[in-house]
Design an enzyme around this catalytic site. Structure first.
Site, PDB file in Angstrom:
ATOM      1  N   ARG A  67     -80.209 -65.186  74.141  1.00  0.00           N
ATOM      2  CA  ARG A  67     -79.661 -66.558  75.174  1.00  0.00           C
ATOM      3  C   ARG A  67     -80.151 -66.067  76.595  1.00  0.00           C
ATOM      4  NH1 ARG A  67     -75.438 -66.627  72.011  1.00  0.00           N
ATOM      5  NH2 ARG A  67     -75.397 -67.957  70.340  1.00  0.00           N
ATOM      6  N   GLU A 116     -81.946 -67.138  56.813  1.00  0.00           N
ATOM      7  CA  GLU A 116     -81.476 -67.414  58.008  1.00  0.00           C
ATOM      8  C   GLU A 116     -80.600 -68.348  57.907  1.00  0.00           C
ATOM      9  OE1 GLU A 116     -85.283 -68.405  59.769  1.00  0.00           O
ATOM     10  OE2 GLU A 116     -85.086 -66.671  61.327  1.00  0.00           O
ATOM     11  N   HIS A 154     -86.916 -61.021  65.465  1.00  0.00           N
ATOM     12  CA  HIS A 154     -86.980 -62.366  65.773  1.00  0.00           C
ATOM     13  C   HIS A 154     -86.882 -62.606  67.551  1.00  0.00           C
ATOM     14  CE1 HIS A 154     -87.331 -66.880  66.092  1.00  0.00           C
ATOM     15  NE2 HIS A 154     -87.168 -66.851  64.900  1.00  0.00           N
ATOM     16  N   HIS A 176     -91.625 -68.370  67.605  1.00  0.00           N
ATOM     17  CA  HIS A 176     -92.348 -69.711  67.586  1.00  0.00           C
ATOM     18  C   HIS A 176     -93.338 -69.792  68.277  1.00  0.00           C
ATOM     19  CE1 HIS A 176     -87.873 -70.898  66.179  1.00  0.00           C
ATOM     20  NE2 HIS A 176     -88.365 -69.890  65.313  1.00  0.00           N
ATOM     21  N   HIS A 182     -89.391 -66.574  55.700  1.00  0.00           N
ATOM     22  CA  HIS A 182     -88.084 -66.874  55.990  1.00  0.00           C
ATOM     23  C   HIS A 182     -87.718 -67.720  54.785  1.00  0.00           C
ATOM     24  CE1 HIS A 182     -87.916 -66.254  60.463  1.00  0.00           C
ATOM     25  NE2 HIS A 182     -88.024 -65.058  60.086  1.00  0.00           N
ATOM     26  N   ASP A 204     -85.139 -79.314  61.471  1.00  0.00           N
ATOM     27  CA  ASP A 204     -85.240 -77.948  61.349  1.00  0.00           C
ATOM     28  C   ASP A 204     -83.670 -77.597  61.159  1.00  0.00           C
ATOM     29  OD1 ASP A 204     -84.947 -75.192  61.271  1.00  0.00           O
ATOM     30  OD2 ASP A 204     -85.648 -75.063  63.376  1.00  0.00           O
ATOM     31  N   GLU A 231     -94.934 -68.207  63.709  1.00  0.00           N
ATOM     32  CA  GLU A 231     -93.877 -68.743  62.491  1.00  0.00           C
ATOM     33  C   GLU A 231     -94.363 -70.415  62.513  1.00  0.00           C
ATOM     34  OE1 GLU A 231     -89.606 -68.463  63.043  1.00  0.00           O
ATOM     35  OE2 GLU A 231     -89.127 -69.427  60.997  1.00  0.00           O
ATOM     36  N   TYR A 234     -85.347 -67.603  71.510  1.00  0.00           N
ATOM     37  CA  TYR A 234     -85.519 -68.936  71.457  1.00  0.00           C
ATOM     38  C   TYR A 234     -86.053 -69.455  73.035  1.00  0.00           C
ATOM     39  CZ  TYR A 234     -83.467 -68.770  67.012  1.00  0.00           C
ATOM     40  OH  TYR A 234     -83.273 -68.322  65.576  1.00  0.00           O
ATOM     41  N   ASP A 258     -91.830 -70.021  57.128  1.00  0.00           N
ATOM     42  CA  ASP A 258     -90.371 -70.468  56.674  1.00  0.00           C
ATOM     43  C   ASP A 258     -90.453 -71.684  55.841  1.00  0.00           C
ATOM     44  OD1 ASP A 258     -87.827 -71.855  57.287  1.00  0.00           O
ATOM     45  OD2 ASP A 258     -87.479 -70.505  58.969  1.00  0.00           O
ATOM     46  N   HIS A 274     -88.919 -74.858  57.213  1.00  0.00           N
ATOM     47  CA  HIS A 274     -89.838 -75.590  58.089  1.00  0.00           C
ATOM     48  C   HIS A 274     -91.177 -76.007  57.503  1.00  0.00           C
ATOM     49  CE1 HIS A 274     -88.281 -72.582  61.549  1.00  0.00           C
ATOM     50  NE2 HIS A 274     -87.258 -73.202  60.949  1.00  0.00           N
ATOM     51  N   HIS A 319     -81.169 -75.526  58.237  1.00  0.00           N
ATOM     52  CA  HIS A 319     -81.116 -74.756  57.302  1.00  0.00           C
ATOM     53  C   HIS A 319     -79.725 -75.094  56.265  1.00  0.00           C
ATOM     54  CE1 HIS A 319     -83.643 -71.466  59.867  1.00  0.00           C
ATOM     55  NE2 HIS A 319     -84.055 -72.621  59.671  1.00  0.00           N
TER      56      HIS A 319
HETATM   57 ZN    ZN Z   1     -85.307 -72.886  61.313  1.00  0.00          ZN
HETATM   58 ZN    ZN Z   2     -87.451 -69.097  60.387  1.00  0.00          ZN
END
Ligand code: ZN
Ligand code: ZN
Length: 305
Positions: A52, A275, A82, A122, A230, A243, A159, A85, A193, A196, A245
């Site tokens: 973050r 994930e 990973h 991403h 993923h 998105d 990804e 974000y 993924d 996704h 999960h």
């Molecule tokens: Zn996701």
């Molecule tokens: Zn993923």
């Protein structure tokens, strides 16, 4: 410590998938491997810093030494990282673009220190730009990062995304366009993924749709570029572009869809990372263990066929 060259750059396709989950690095990176080994995972995924924040203090040398000692566990790996974000390598905002590129370069160096061969990222969000303009910016960022760090062996993995909003990566063609604009295309790969791609419209429950997706991936990016999966079930339906999960077998993809992936010898030996939400202490249910168990059962059944 000199960076160790990752020895996982050429996965064997005859092996079983390497199942693991995204693990917390709270308390130090080595804590993540400790927990993964305890849960009998074959590998794991981590953030290499607080995801973050833009910047983070350097990795603690003692934690790094502990990480390497645990990573040497026989039959464990390859580990995957990973990226944060916050990073948007497609951003039209000059400051955000530069910050993203610098943060990404720093994460690649951290992976090198930790002998993590792959950094999943991403591809970014186009915002107001055209898709082709945004794609060029991502490629330019990667070209610069690679040219500034010729010694780097860590491979960024672009990804696939659910195609929510203006997110790039809703199709293998979009990822392929980024890869085709790289000066050194062999230095980058792809992470698929399941949640996704399903949300983006690839119905991997259906055997022929699954085959069509793999054929498209081969045509657009080349199967040898797919270095990680993923494995997440999807709370949204196929084509929903959501998105969200879900636990394996508890979403719209279901066991059948996952059987196609984990039983596919073309992806044998690759890290396949959960994930999914973690266990909640109230019910005492350990979801990572339950999801791993289910994936292993599906993989074994698929092999017997
Ligand atoms: Zn996701
Ligand atoms: Zn993923």
């Amino acid at each position: 410590m000199p960076p160790k060259r990752p020895d996982h750059l050429a996965p064997s396709t005859t092996d079983r998938p390497r199942f693991g989950a995204h693990m917390s690095i709270a308390g130090g990176v080595h804590r993540a491997i400790e927990a993964a080994l305890l849960a009998r995972m074959d590998t794991l995924q981590v953030f290499v810093k607080n995801q973050r924040q833009w910047t983070a203090p350097p990795l603690d040398t003692q934690d790094v030494a502990r990480w390497h000692a645990l990573l040497a566990t026989p039959n464990f790996g390859p580990p995957v990282a990973h990226a944060a974000y916050l990073i948007n390598l497609a951003s039209a905002d000059r400051q955000l673009y530069a910050r993203s590129r610098q943060a990404f370069a720093d994460e690649l160096r951290r992976c090198q220190t930790l002998a993590i061969p792959y950094l999943v990222v991403h591809p970014g969000a186009a915002g107001e730009q055209t898709v082709s303009r945004a794609i060029s910016r991502v490629a330019a960022a990667l070209n610069r990062v690679f040219s500034e760090q010729p010694e780097l062996t860590v491979m960024p993995l672009l990804e696939t995304t659910a195609g929510q909003g203006t997110a790039l990566g809703r199709s293998f063609a979009e990822l392929g366009e980024i890869l085709h604009q790289l000066d050194e295309p062999d230095r980058a790969g792809v992470c698929v993924d399941t949640c996704h791609v399903f949300a983006a419209g690839y119905d991997i429950r259906d055997p022929s749709a699954y085959e069509a997706m793999v054929a498209e991936a081969d045509r657009e990016v080349g199967l040898k570029r797919i270095r990680c999966w993923h494995l997440n079930d999807s709370r949204g339906d196929c084509g929903s572009h959501r998105d969200r999960h879900a636990h394996i077998g508890h979403g719209h993809i279901g066991n059948r869809g996952f059987a196609h992936v984990v039983g596919d010898p073309r992806f044998g030996g690759l890290p396949m990372i959960l994930e999914t939400p973690k266990g909640d202490t109230a019910s005492g249910r350990d979801w990572d263990r339950a999801n791993l168990q289910r994936l292993r059962t599906l993989a074994t059944r698929a092999r017997r066929r």
